[in-house]
Design an enzyme around this catalytic site. Structure first.
Site, short mmCIF file in Angstrom:
data_model
loop_
_atom_site.label_atom_id
_atom_site.label_comp_id
_atom_site.label_asym_id
_atom_site.label_seq_id
_atom_site.Cartn_x
_atom_site.Cartn_y
_atom_site.Cartn_z
CG ASP A 124 7.74 1.73 -7.77
OD1 ASP A 124 6.75 1.54 -8.15
OD2 ASP A 124 8.75 2.30 -8.05
CG ASN B 287 2.73 -3.08 -5.79
OD1 ASN B 287 3.43 -3.21 -4.81
ND2 ASN B 287 1.60 -2.13 -5.61
N GLY B 288 3.85 -4.08 -9.75
CA GLY B 288 3.41 -4.42 -11.31
C GLY B 288 4.69 -5.30 -11.86
NE ARG B 289 9.32 -2.22 -11.52
CZ ARG B 289 9.84 -1.32 -10.74
NH1 ARG B 289 11.15 -1.31 -11.07
NH2 ARG B 289 9.52 -0.43 -9.88
CG HIS C 4 -1.79 -2.85 -8.13
ND1 HIS C 4 -0.52 -2.26 -7.79
CD2 HIS C 4 -2.11 -2.83 -9.34
CE1 HIS C 4 -0.05 -1.60 -8.95
NE2 HIS C 4 -0.87 -2.05 -10.09
CG ASP D 62 2.32 12.55 -12.61
OD1 ASP D 62 1.27 13.12 -13.23
OD2 ASP D 62 3.32 12.65 -11.87
CD1 TRP E 155 -5.42 11.08 -11.48
CD2 TRP E 155 -6.65 9.49 -11.62
NE1 TRP E 155 -6.05 11.09 -10.57
CE2 TRP E 155 -7.03 10.30 -10.46
CE3 TRP E 155 -7.42 8.28 -12.17
CZ2 TRP E 155 -7.85 9.64 -9.63
CZ3 TRP E 155 -8.69 8.14 -11.22
CH2 TRP E 155 -8.89 8.69 -9.84
NE ARG F 161 0.84 3.37 -12.86
CZ ARG F 161 1.41 2.42 -12.19
NH1 ARG F 161 1.16 1.39 -11.58
NH2 ARG F 161 2.78 2.94 -11.75
CG LEU G 197 0.72 3.78 12.96
CD1 LEU G 197 2.05 4.34 13.12
CD2 LEU G 197 0.66 2.27 12.32
NE ARG H 230 11.09 6.88 -11.03
CZ ARG H 230 11.53 6.34 -12.24
NH1 ARG H 230 12.71 6.31 -12.45
NH2 ARG H 230 10.83 5.24 -12.55
CD GLU I 287 19.19 10.95 7.43
OE1 GLU I 287 19.83 10.48 6.47
OE2 GLU I 287 19.42 11.97 7.85
C1 IPE Z 1 5.16 6.23 -7.37
O1 IPE Z 1 5.27 5.00 -8.23
C2 IPE Z 1 3.51 6.28 -7.04
C3 IPE Z 1 3.10 5.19 -6.14
C4 IPE Z 1 4.18 4.28 -5.71
C5 IPE Z 1 2.15 5.15 -5.85
P1 IPE Z 1 5.36 5.07 -9.79
O2 IPE Z 1 5.67 3.88 -10.14
O3 IPE Z 1 4.08 5.73 -10.10
O4 IPE Z 1 6.53 6.17 -10.13
P2 IPE Z 1 7.45 6.35 -11.34
O5 IPE Z 1 6.67 6.31 -12.68
O6 IPE Z 1 8.19 5.02 -11.33
O7 IPE Z 1 8.30 7.55 -11.00
C1 IPE Z 2 3.44 0.82 -7.05
O1 IPE Z 2 3.67 -0.22 -7.75
C2 IPE Z 2 1.80 0.89 -6.92
C3 IPE Z 2 1.53 2.03 -7.74
C4 IPE Z 2 1.99 2.93 -8.42
C5 IPE Z 2 -0.30 2.19 -7.74
P1 IPE Z 2 3.76 -0.16 -9.47
O2 IPE Z 2 2.17 -0.35 -10.05
O3 IPE Z 2 4.20 1.08 -9.74
O4 IPE Z 2 4.78 -1.25 -9.71
P2 IPE Z 2 5.78 -1.17 -10.95
O5 IPE Z 2 6.75 0.21 -10.55
O6 IPE Z 2 5.35 -0.91 -12.40
O7 IPE Z 2 6.63 -2.48 -10.75
MG MG Z 3 6.44 1.97 -10.18
#
Ligand code: IPE
Ligand code: IPE
Ligand code: MG
Length: 238
Positions: A15, A17-19, A32, A62, A64, A66, A126, A184, A197
């Protein structure tokens, strides 16, 4: 003990990537793309950390929700990753598998999955399980609907659960890592992580690398895992 087979299974919610991209003034899709590079680093370093199975959360059911452009970019990256990495995986003894629903994935992604799974099925060093259109709750529901009376143990239900998502049997998650600062589970491997863990890091996924994976595994090896009893059981044969 790690999994039933004494294997070390690590799950990662990749998690942030976007931020990360936004913080660097880039489009979320650039995050991404950088995330794919981080996944490659982690896959490469996993066997050296003693990891046998790596479950990587790449796209949740979930996700989808986006914008279509982001979903399209993610699906394109998934297809490209599977097509391009298959040869490298064969060379390095990596078996690629995809878990999750397949019926809603675009055809090029489904074809790339079939190609990569077939090409790498002999990999023994692996196992990399990429979760695409994955929801643990949805998988549990689908497994429950198919439940034969003979499935009465946690292990046999676990095997059924893996099969509804087209995966081959895998033991429980030992170490559950989430980058990006959130604490979470976001519907990833809920059943399998019953005694995992949990390891949360604030670092966004694109910055995660081999050293960070090794640190997480070293932390894991220092845990006392009691599985409800009083006597610590070895987390994993060193
Ligand atoms: C969980 O991250 C899904 C993936 C990393 C593929 P999200 O960014 O979708 O989760 P939330 O919305 O913060 O719970
Ligand atoms: C995780 O990064 C990758 C996917 C959920 C596909 P995010 O895209 O959720 O990045 P943030 O959480 O918005 O930074
Ligand atoms: Mg995220």
């Amino acid at each position: 003990m790690g999994t039933e087979r004494g294997e070390l299974h690590v799950a990662i919610v990749m998690d942030g990537n976007g931020r990360w991209a936004e913080a660097h003034g880039c489009a979320r899709t650039a995050g991404h793309e950088a995330g794919v590079e981080a996944a490659l680093r982690v896959i490469e370093s996993a066997p050296g950390c003693g990891i046998d199975a790596l479950s990587l959360y790449a796209f949740s059911s979930d996700n989808w929700q986006r914008p279509a452009s982001e979903v399209h970019a993610l699906m394109g990256l998934a297809a490209r990753f599977l097509r391009e990495q298959a040869a490298r995986a064969v060379e390095s003894g990596v078996r690629l598998e995809v878990i999750g629903r397949r019926d809603r994935l675009p055809a090029p992604v489904r074809h790339a999955i079939a190609f990569a799974e077939r090409a790498t099925q002999g990999g023994r060093r692996l196992r990399v399980r990429v979760a695409l259109d994955y929801s643990a709750r949805d998988a549990i529901l689908r497994a429950a609907r198919r439940l034969p009376a003979t499935v009465a143990t946690h292990e046999s239900f676990g095997a059924l659960l893996a099969s509804v998502d087209r995966g081959t049997p895998v033991g429980p998650v030992d170490l559950f890592i989430r980058t990006g600062g959130e604490r979470r589970l976001s519907d990833f491997l809920l059943w399998e992580s019953a005694y995992a863990e949990l390891y949360f890091v604030d670092m966004p996924w694109p910055e995660f690398g081999a050293v960070d994976l090794a640190e997480a595994v070293a932390w894991f090896r220092g845990r006392s895992r009691r599985f409800g009893g009083l006597v610590p059981r070895r987390a994993h044969p060193a």
